[in-house]
Design a protein around this motif. Structure first.
Motif, PDB file in Angstrom:
ATOM      1  N   LEU A 112       0.849  -1.186   0.000  1.00 30.64           N
ATOM      2  CA  LEU A 112       0.000   0.000   0.000  1.00 30.64           C
ATOM      3  C   LEU A 112       0.889   1.243   0.000  1.00 30.64           C
ATOM      4  CD1 LEU A 112      -2.799   1.363   0.360  1.00 30.64           C
ATOM      5  CD2 LEU A 112      -2.530   1.033   2.821  1.00 30.64           C
ATOM      6  N   TRP A 113       0.880   1.972  -1.119  1.00 31.64           N
ATOM      7  CA  TRP A 113       1.618   3.218  -1.228  1.00 31.64           C
ATOM      8  C   TRP A 113       0.675   4.374  -0.871  1.00 31.64           C
ATOM      9  CZ3 TRP A 113       6.776   3.628  -2.909  1.00 31.64           C
ATOM     10  CH2 TRP A 113       7.351   2.451  -3.400  1.00 31.64           C
ATOM     11  N   PHE A 114       1.139   5.283  -0.016  1.00 28.74           N
ATOM     12  CA  PHE A 114       0.284   6.407   0.357  1.00 28.74           C
ATOM     13  C   PHE A 114       1.145   7.638   0.628  1.00 28.74           C
ATOM     14  CE2 PHE A 114       1.320   4.111   4.228  1.00 28.74           C
ATOM     15  CZ  PHE A 114       1.586   5.093   5.169  1.00 28.74           C
ATOM     16  N   GLY A 126       5.062  16.921   3.227  1.00 28.51           N
ATOM     17  CA  GLY A 126       4.320  15.730   2.819  1.00 28.51           C
ATOM     18  C   GLY A 126       5.258  14.714   2.197  1.00 28.51           C
ATOM     19  N   ARG A 127       5.114  13.444   2.573  1.00 28.66           N
ATOM     20  CA  ARG A 127       6.008  12.393   2.074  1.00 28.66           C
ATOM     21  C   ARG A 127       5.205  11.178   1.619  1.00 28.66           C
ATOM     22  NH1 ARG A 127      11.259  13.384   2.856  1.00 28.66           N
ATOM     23  NH2 ARG A 127      11.854  15.003   4.365  1.00 28.66           N
ATOM     24  N   PHE A 128       5.891  10.293   0.878  1.00 27.67           N
ATOM     25  CA  PHE A 128       5.285   9.047   0.413  1.00 27.67           C
ATOM     26  C   PHE A 128       5.836   7.869   1.213  1.00 27.67           C
ATOM     27  CE2 PHE A 128       4.761  11.736  -3.367  1.00 27.67           C
ATOM     28  CZ  PHE A 128       3.439  11.474  -3.683  1.00 27.67           C
ATOM     29  N   TYR A 129       4.943   6.883   1.452  1.00 27.71           N
ATOM     30  CA  TYR A 129       5.292   5.694   2.228  1.00 27.71           C
ATOM     31  C   TYR A 129       4.781   4.438   1.519  1.00 27.71           C
ATOM     32  CZ  TYR A 129       5.844   9.095   6.038  1.00 27.71           C
ATOM     33  OH  TYR A 129       6.222  10.166   6.803  1.00 27.71           O
ATOM     34  N   ARG A 130       5.349   3.285   1.918  1.00 29.99           N
ATOM     35  CA  ARG A 130       4.822   1.983   1.489  1.00 29.99           C
ATOM     36  C   ARG A 130       4.602   1.133   2.727  1.00 29.99           C
ATOM     37  NH1 ARG A 130       6.673  -3.408  -0.308  1.00 29.99           N
ATOM     38  NH2 ARG A 130       5.302  -4.131  -2.000  1.00 29.99           N
ATOM     39  N   LEU A 131       3.407   0.563   2.822  1.00 28.86           N
ATOM     40  CA  LEU A 131       3.043  -0.348   3.908  1.00 28.86           C
ATOM     41  C   LEU A 131       2.796  -1.723   3.326  1.00 28.86           C
ATOM     42  CD1 LEU A 131       1.925  -1.287   6.675  1.00 28.86           C
ATOM     43  CD2 LEU A 131      -0.244  -0.173   6.072  1.00 28.86           C
TER      44      LEU A 131
END
Length: 290
Positions: A112-114, A126-131
């Motif tokens: 899940l990229w958010f 603001g940053r991007f993450y992967r779960l």
């Protein structure tokens, strides 16, 4: 279905966002961030249902346990439509209470990229993450004020990420080991054409983006050339998704945010859910493993 966007659900969303076609129940799910609402619409029956969220909710996406992941201001939650409950799973930015989660997608591996954003829309934090499988990893992509997307190519090896206030959509390669490299500018929206909002990739590898304050959604080919512009009767187009049995119907969320009384009178459909024939199919969605 007409090639011209038609309102199919009047919800008057302040900030409609995050449409996603959920195949397992053949419905469009989307949110109204500022009203703290989750919406479900069944296009076959016209049935609509809504749930209250415990805060600003940027998206809901299906998970492999039959429920949903939801991105709220406080972090990633598990959402159960049966009882309307939200359970916090991960709070990657607990140290930034002025941030909120804004947009997301799922890759072929169930990751899940958010993205996050400054809710005041001022600071570049603001940053991007992967779960994936319980682990949250910060992507390392540059920080911006308002993230949108990301969107992924069909093979999951290219990620498109949006700097909304900068009016730029970037493209980055994803290696087999998950490392990101070779970031390049994909599209820059010209001054006066609005701000790039949520992106999505279609079955031909072309990228669509909603244009906030731009009265349209645009389609760009893999080289970043403008192929099509779909005009709407409302100014703020936030994101589209492809749905229906063959994924050939485009559903678009819109917003009333920022419109004064005169604009709202001139745009009575602002905030509605729209549908149109995009002339191309979308990509099947993936299920998140969180």
């Amino acid at each position: 279905m007409s090639a011209e966007p038609q309102s199919i659900l009047s919800v008057g969303a302040i900030l409609g966002e995050g449409p996603v076609w959920v195949e397992r129940d053949a419905a469009v799910w989307f949110v109204d961030i500022k009203s703290h609402r989750v919406h479900r619409f069944d296009p076959a029956t016209g049935e609509a249902r809504s749930w209250d969220a415990p805060g600003q909710v940027g998206w809901v996406l299906p998970t492999d346990d039959g429920l949903f992941a939801a991105g709220l201001q406080t972090g990633v939650h598990r959402f159960d439509p049966a009882d309307g409950s939200f359970t916090l799973l991960h709070a990657p930015e607990a140290h930034l209470p002025g941030n909120r989660l804004n947009d997301a997608t799922v890759d072929p591996e169930g990751g899940l990229w958010f993205g996050s954003m400054d809710d005041a829309e001022e600071q570049e934090i603001g940053r991007f993450y992967r779960l994936h499988k319980g682990e949250v990893v910060e992507s390392g992509l540059p920080a911006v004020s308002i993230t949108n997307g990301p969107a992924l190519s069909a093979d999951g090896r290219t990620i498109y990420h949006t700097d909304t206030l900068g009016r730029k959509i970037w493209r980055t390669r994803i290696a087999q080991d998950g490392a990101l490299s070779d970031t390049s500018l994909f599209v820059e929206i010209e001054d006066g054409a609005g701000y790039p909002d949520g992106p999505v990739v279609d079955a031909e590898g072309c990228l669509w983006t909603g244009l906030f304050a731009g009265w349209s959604a645009r389609r760009y080919d893999p080289d970043g050339r403008l192929m099509r512009e779909v005009r709407f009767p409302v100014a703020n187009i936030t994101k589209i998704t492809f749905g229906g049995p063959d994924l050939t119907t485009a559903y678009a969320t819109t917003a009333r945010k920022g419109l004064d009384a005169t604009a709202l009178t001139e745009q009575p459909l602002a905030g509605d859910l729209f549908a149109f024939d995009p002339g191309v199919a979308g990509l099947p969605g993936h299920i998140a493993t969180i």
